[in-house]
Design a protein around this motif. Sequence first.
Motif, PDB file in Angstrom:
ATOM      1  N   SER A   1       0.919  -1.140   0.122  1.00  0.00           N
ATOM      2  CA  SER A   1      -0.004  -0.078   0.099  1.00  0.00           C
ATOM      3  C   SER A   1       0.925   1.044  -0.103  1.00  0.00           C
ATOM      4  O   SER A   1       2.059   1.237   0.400  1.00  0.00           O
ATOM      5  CB  SER A   1      -0.866   0.001   1.221  1.00  0.00           C
TER       6      SER A   1
ATOM      7  N   LYS B   1      -5.391  -0.416  11.129  1.00  0.00           N
ATOM      8  CA  LYS B   1      -6.626   0.225  10.766  1.00  0.00           C
ATOM      9  C   LYS B   1      -7.359   1.020  11.915  1.00  0.00           C
ATOM     10  O   LYS B   1      -8.355   0.753  12.553  1.00  0.00           O
ATOM     11  CB  LYS B   1      -7.981  -0.787  10.525  1.00  0.00           C
TER      12      LYS B   1
ATOM     13  N   THR C   1      -8.401   4.257  11.780  1.00  0.00           N
ATOM     14  CA  THR C   1      -9.360   5.074  11.756  1.00  0.00           C
ATOM     15  C   THR C   1      -9.960   4.669  10.094  1.00  0.00           C
ATOM     16  O   THR C   1      -9.013   4.257   9.588  1.00  0.00           O
ATOM     17  CB  THR C   1      -9.409   6.470  11.912  1.00  0.00           C
ATOM     18  N   SER C   2     -11.116   5.013  10.026  1.00  0.00           N
ATOM     19  CA  SER C   2     -11.429   4.772   8.528  1.00  0.00           C
ATOM     20  C   SER C   2     -10.993   5.702   7.490  1.00  0.00           C
ATOM     21  O   SER C   2     -10.796   5.483   6.514  1.00  0.00           O
ATOM     22  CB  SER C   2     -13.105   5.180   8.728  1.00  0.00           C
TER      23      SER C   2
ATOM     24  N   PRO D   1      -6.937   3.521   6.331  1.00  0.00           N
ATOM     25  CA  PRO D   1      -7.132   2.077   6.269  1.00  0.00           C
ATOM     26  C   PRO D   1      -6.124   1.094   6.078  1.00  0.00           C
ATOM     27  O   PRO D   1      -6.277   0.180   6.688  1.00  0.00           O
ATOM     28  CB  PRO D   1      -7.872   2.140   4.676  1.00  0.00           C
ATOM     29  N   GLY D   2      -4.861   1.900   6.111  1.00  0.00           N
ATOM     30  CA  GLY D   2      -3.543   1.013   6.127  1.00  0.00           C
ATOM     31  C   GLY D   2      -3.130   1.023   7.644  1.00  0.00           C
ATOM     32  O   GLY D   2      -3.661   1.817   8.550  1.00  0.00           O
ATOM     33  N   ASP D   3      -2.010   0.642   7.684  1.00  0.00           N
ATOM     34  CA  ASP D   3      -1.323   0.484   9.075  1.00  0.00           C
ATOM     35  C   ASP D   3      -0.757   2.151   9.486  1.00  0.00           C
ATOM     36  O   ASP D   3      -0.381   2.827   8.468  1.00  0.00           O
ATOM     37  CB  ASP D   3      -0.224  -0.339   9.189  1.00  0.00           C
TER      38      ASP D   3
END
Lengths: 456, 373
Positions: free
Chosen positions: A69, A402, A404-405, A408-410
């Motif tokens: 990502s 994850k 927060t929305s 989405p990644g680390d």
Amino acid sequence: MARSRCARGLTLAVLLLAGLGVARPASANPLDAFGFGSRGAAMGSAAAADVQDFSANYYNPAGLALARSLEVSLGYFRADSYLYMNGQNNQVDPVHGLVGGLVAPGQLFGVPFAFGLGLHLPDQRLSRVRALPQDQPVWELYDNRNQRVYLAANLAVSPFKWLQIGGGLSFMAATAGSVDITGNVDVLKVESSEVRNQVSADLTAIRYPQVGARIAVNDRLAFALVYRGQFRLTLDLDATLAGDISLGAAGTPLTTALYTLQTDSVNAFLPQQVVVGSSWSPIDDLKVDLDLTWVNWSAYVAPVAQVSINLDIPPPQGGWPASISPPTTPVATAVIPIVMHDRVVPHVGAEWRAIVRPKYQGFLRAGYEFDQSPIAPQTGQTNYVDRDRHAFSAGVGVRLVKLTSVLPGDVRVDAHGQLSVLPTSLTLKSDPSDLVGDYTAGGHIWNVGGTVTVGF
Amino acid sequence: MRASRLWLLGLSCCATLGGSGLGDVGLPTSGVGPFRELVASEVHDAPYVLDNEAPNYREPAVLPGNPGDASSAEVVLYAVAAEPAGATGSRDVIVRTHADDARSFYGTSLDTGHTPPVVLTASAAWEGASVGGPSAVQIGGQIFLYYAAKGGIGLARSPDGVTFAKEPAPVLAPDATVAWETTTPSAPSVAVYPDGQIRMLYAAGDSIGEAASDDGLTWHRLDADPTTPAIDPVLTPGPPAAPGTLEDGEPPPFDTGQVGDPCLAPRTTADGRIQVRVLYTGFIGTPGTTGRASAIGFAARYGDSGPLVRQSGPVFAPGHHEAAPALFEWSGNSMLYVQLDETSTTPPYSAIAAGFAPAQDTLAGPGAYPGGP
């Protein structure tokens, strides 16, 4: 299938050209001494086969292809030197600044592909230029070489699941400049002299290549091979002084003097390096990494200016007045070559995933690096001071999954501390009339920092 | 309020410059140069520290003024001065002065109303009319002042450095068996080695010799080269440059005519080795050559015996017939006192100037003149 093979071949060719064909000999960077990013620094810079974040731009560009990502990293580190000669702190400048970069993965003709940028941006000075007398004691590998910006751009592909290949360029700047001074010099009343000067300088880009490969034998064992190119950072200065020499402001010029100076020096030199690395996971939560770095120090060029001077002052009609002694042309610098030996630098590191929770993971890291001094004993006229270096490092890391929305990644937060110990030892001079004489040298360097990486 | 704080924070972050670099602080040095002349901001009458036309001060010798404190810049200086002509004509005597900052000496020309007092004059028949070439050293709680006179090298001792009692005979007299000593020994420089040995360097002929003593009173000559039957000097004039070996603009060796005026400054190196450091006057012309150029050189050896090895270039060469070096060290600083010719008057006269090392460092402004010698 044929098209896929062709695409892979084309991509490889592009990478090799980018890494080798465009580059020309280029300088030093602080990453060799203090690592890049907190994870690598904490693990003794043993990362060639175990890296996939922004620090892969330095440790092994091939690792970029492992990214899944988009990641952006930003951090800060500070290295404070406490280096002593004869018990006196020489106040070698600290190295500190921002570190960061990004990794942008994607697909190219169906092949996993990634682009990476890595940056070390000092917040004190972007580059430091020094050309010292060769008999002046100087911490050759810590004084000046680490005071510079580092920028690298790399591409990487993973043509097979077990193979990653990457390469790119690092950028530096060399300095070239000239100073022209013209006018009239009154030897009896210097403050009445009239001179004009013109200065021009160029910072020219220097590029040097790095390429790397990573081979995964299985999920627990991987090897790596990395090449980093050599570069030299030059400082070229030309000066011209032309003008009339007169006695008294209204006096007729005695003569016209011309003084030209040309100095060429290598301000910093980064020898080429080859890294053989490995990464082994004996259990799921533990990684043990080992890198061996061959450094071609024997090609090192000392940063001593080669000065060429021409002084032309024809005597006036009737000869010089008795009160004036015209200067003579200074003797050109006779540079004594520095003697250095190639070295193999071992790096070992370990990472233990100590905490595993659904929302976060915690890591403990440790490492060690041994740099045997490549500089031959300074028993003669030169004083390029260096000592063996034992670098002990440790660090911690947290990975938030994850969070927060919006993210989405680390999100990873890493911190490191490193203590480099340079055991004190003697330098004995063979010439008793040496103006520097015997001295002890040694000390230590503290390096601390942190890095935050956000995945999207 | 909050916005203004943010603005100030932004300004402080963006409008600052990085500092200039360091890395060359406290560098090791042998403490013997290269020296530079003191400049106007460092001494009252640059580069002179003790000058006056009539006394014609020459041949300085120094002692730490505060021997128990290696950081103290207090220094005592003995020098040769011309005593005004009396019934027996003019003669040279030895005077004493001191400075608290290694530069502002009592009784120099700008310290009006004061004159360095005379501490030693010629009085014995073997001395002739004058005394000169002083060398002061502290031995066993007393100050030993060695000096040159017509009949050799004499010794006077003092508990306070002001009132001296002389030995009745020279402690180092001419020795006809020493072939290289073509003139009477002069310009003594005495020092106590770190291991307690007492050594003297002296000038004779065109070279420098060495002598040793257990008590500072009885001296015997040392041979720098025991492989030959004769007693050899520790330093001889340098060889001239071979034809064609000098680069364009490279000056010839500065001490091919004569070496003299030794200043002996032993020390222990970082390795515990005894390094015998010697500053000396090097002349291009042979003795007797009118107006010959001179410069201050440096030679040294490891260990307590053997010949000295010279530095190829001078460590102080302002080009004013500099001679008779004396060295004072404190807190990593080195002050070199020499006699120079002051040529602004007719006729020129001699005065004592100073050079400083490390040459790249700058001294703070000079202090006040002390109230006494």
